[in-house]
Write an enzyme that holds these catalytic residues in place. Structure first.
Site, PDB file in Angstrom:
ATOM      1  N   THR A 165      10.577  14.795   4.748  1.00 43.13           N
ATOM      2  CA  THR A 165      11.183  14.523   6.049  1.00 43.13           C
ATOM      3  C   THR A 165      12.703  14.619   5.980  1.00 43.13           C
ATOM      4  O   THR A 165      13.330  14.128   5.038  1.00 43.13           O
ATOM      5  CB  THR A 165      10.781  13.121   6.534  1.00 43.13           C
ATOM      6  OG1 THR A 165       9.367  13.063   6.645  1.00 43.13           O
ATOM      7  CG2 THR A 165      11.413  12.797   7.874  1.00 43.13           C
ATOM      8  N   GLU A 184       3.638   9.856   8.121  1.00 42.42           N
ATOM      9  CA  GLU A 184       2.506  10.704   7.727  1.00 42.42           C
ATOM     10  C   GLU A 184       1.869  11.377   8.946  1.00 42.42           C
ATOM     11  O   GLU A 184       0.661  11.547   9.028  1.00 42.42           O
ATOM     12  CB  GLU A 184       1.450   9.901   6.962  1.00 42.42           C
ATOM     13  CG  GLU A 184       1.966   9.104   5.798  1.00 42.42           C
ATOM     14  CD  GLU A 184       2.347   9.948   4.601  1.00 42.42           C
ATOM     15  OE1 GLU A 184       2.149  11.168   4.660  1.00 42.42           O
ATOM     16  OE2 GLU A 184       2.845   9.380   3.618  1.00 42.42           O
ATOM     17  N   THR A 190      10.268   6.429   1.077  1.00 40.77           N
ATOM     18  CA  THR A 190       9.783   5.233   0.387  1.00 40.77           C
ATOM     19  C   THR A 190      10.065   5.335  -1.111  1.00 40.77           C
ATOM     20  O   THR A 190       9.869   6.394  -1.711  1.00 40.77           O
ATOM     21  CB  THR A 190       8.273   5.066   0.632  1.00 40.77           C
ATOM     22  OG1 THR A 190       8.035   4.916   2.033  1.00 40.77           O
ATOM     23  CG2 THR A 190       7.728   3.845  -0.099  1.00 40.77           C
ATOM     24  N   ARG A 233       0.833  -1.210   0.000  1.00 43.66           N
ATOM     25  CA  ARG A 233       0.000   0.000   0.000  1.00 43.66           C
ATOM     26  C   ARG A 233       0.861   1.251   0.000  1.00 43.66           C
ATOM     27  O   ARG A 233       0.549   2.237  -0.679  1.00 43.66           O
ATOM     28  CB  ARG A 233      -0.940  -0.019   1.205  1.00 43.66           C
ATOM     29  CG  ARG A 233      -2.086   0.993   1.128  1.00 43.66           C
ATOM     30  CD  ARG A 233      -1.770   2.311   1.780  1.00 43.66           C
ATOM     31  NE  ARG A 233      -1.264   2.110   3.110  1.00 43.66           N
ATOM     32  CZ  ARG A 233      -0.328   2.871   3.651  1.00 43.66           C
ATOM     33  NH1 ARG A 233       0.215   3.870   2.981  1.00 43.66           N
ATOM     34  NH2 ARG A 233       0.109   2.634   4.884  1.00 43.66           N
TER      35      ARG A 233
END
Length: 387
Positions: free
Chosen positions: A136, A367, A168, A94
């Site tokens: 980040t 997040e 990611t 996901r």
């Protein structure tokens, strides 16, 4: 009366349109037939299942809620259901789709020039180009305003210096959406990863999101053409709006993880016999299973309502924070409970709870940490900013 679905006690499926049900079932079939058979091995090996990307793209799951440019143009509830089914397999799967869709394609679609949209979005929707999102930084993630990465104008180009952390898709991406401080405020740049001075290093020895790629990004005098600057946004509004899109999907994803854990626990409790009766006939076990179903049902209702508000253009970021906080905490608690119910078997990758439990330790952090979302809700209730 007919028996209820243990994973859908309030018949949430009845509230979906025919198209939404078809999309959920299509993604579920892909997950069950293609992703589930290899995900435990990928997690064990610390390997992202890149062989799944072409079919993910073919199903229209990349940028699925965007209009035009080869994107499917689905509604928000459909996107949420996609996230739910993918995370029923693994948070890493996901996360890949979430980053590509909400954090990379969305800002190009929302803030990019027409030339940028035409250049990148069709190839990202087809999986030909993978993106990563650089916000980040190593010194801290919860305070993006304290950004150190900076870009200086140099003729028709920008010179980018700095570093980003916990990214990611970083080492497999062809482009990075990088947010940097400039003399004219924070701005976003499409950085091509084959640029001189760009480096991506994978984070090793992870105990969470092992079937996902996590990287550090470094920019050493990277030259970025002004044509690669996102022209239609300045300030933190840009990256924060991207995070709102991604967080919305995250409110749905952990529901799938929790459903997978509960399904495993139900099977195990029925098959496992202790003291001459199945584990599922034990009162203490039933209480724990019932509480899991209660919490999953609440999360399902919350995300469905949130999706309807989003599709109506009425979703408030605080509502996203409330659902992200509630639903990820729900899923992490259920994964831990199921791991415990499985006893010694619960620590092996033969069963899903330990993998979901470890993954969700990251999902509850990225997040926006749980504490950040609690403070967002607190600010809405009181009018006082306690950050």
């Amino acid at each position: 009366m007919p028996a209820l679905d243990p994973l859908d006690l309030y018949r949430i499926a009845d509230e979906l349109t025919d198209e939404e049900r078809m999309i959920r079932e299509s993604v579920a079939r892909f997950v069950d037939s293609k992703a589930m058979p290899l995900i435990a091995e990928c997690f064990d090996e610390g390997r992202f299942p890149s062989e799944l990307v072409p079919e993910i793209a073919e199903l229209g799951l990349l940028g699925s809620s965007l209009d035009g440019y080869g994107c499917a143009g689905l509604n928000s509830v459909s996107y949420g259901l996609i996230c739910q089914e993918l995370e029923r397999c693994d948070s890493g799967l996901r996360s890949f789709v979430s980053v590509q869709s909400s954090l990379c394609m969305y800002p190009i679609h929302a803030f990019g020039s027409e030339a940028q949209k035409e250049q990148w979005l069709p190839r990202m929707a087809s999986g030909e180009v993978i993106g990563c999102f650089g916000l980040t930084e190593p010194h801290g993630g919860s305070d993006p305003a304290n950004m150190k990465t900076h870009a200086k104008k140099d003729g028709d180009d920008w010179i980018l210096n700095g570093a980003k952390m916990w990214i990611t898709n970083g080492s497999i991406a062809q482009i990075a959406i990088v947010w940097a401080r400039t003399d004219d405020g924070i701005q976003g740049f499409i950085v091509e990863t084959d640029s001189d001075g760009f480096e991506a290093r994978d984070v090793k020895a992870k105990m969470s999101l092992r079937a996902s790629i996590t990287s550090e990004l470094y920019f050493d005098n990277v030259r970025v053409p002004d044509a690669n600057r996102l022209p239609n946004v300045k300030g933190l509004k840009g990256p924060l709006s991207c995070l709102t899109q991604a967080r919305y999907g995250i409110t749905w994803g952990p529901i799938g993880a929790a459903q997978a854990c509960l399904a495993e626990a139900l099977r195990y409790a029925e098959d496992r016999e202790l003291f001459r009766r199945p584990l599922s006939a034990n009162q203490a076990v039933q209480l724990r299973l019932a509480d899991m179903a209660r919490r999953i049902t609440g999360a399902q209702l919350m995300s469905l309502r949130l999706g309807r508000l989003k599709d109506a253009g009425e979703m408030h970021p605080t509502q996203v924070s409330l659902a992200k906080w509630n639903n990820v905490r729900m899923a992490l608690d259920i994964a831990r409970e199921c791991r415990d119910l499985l006893g010694g078997s619960g620590i092996t990758l033969e069963y899903v709870p330990i993998r979901h439990m470890l993954n969700l330790e990251s999902v509850i952090t990225y997040e926006g940490t749980e504490t950040i979302h609690q403070l967002v809700v607190g600010r809405e209730l009181t009018g006082h900013n306690a950050f």
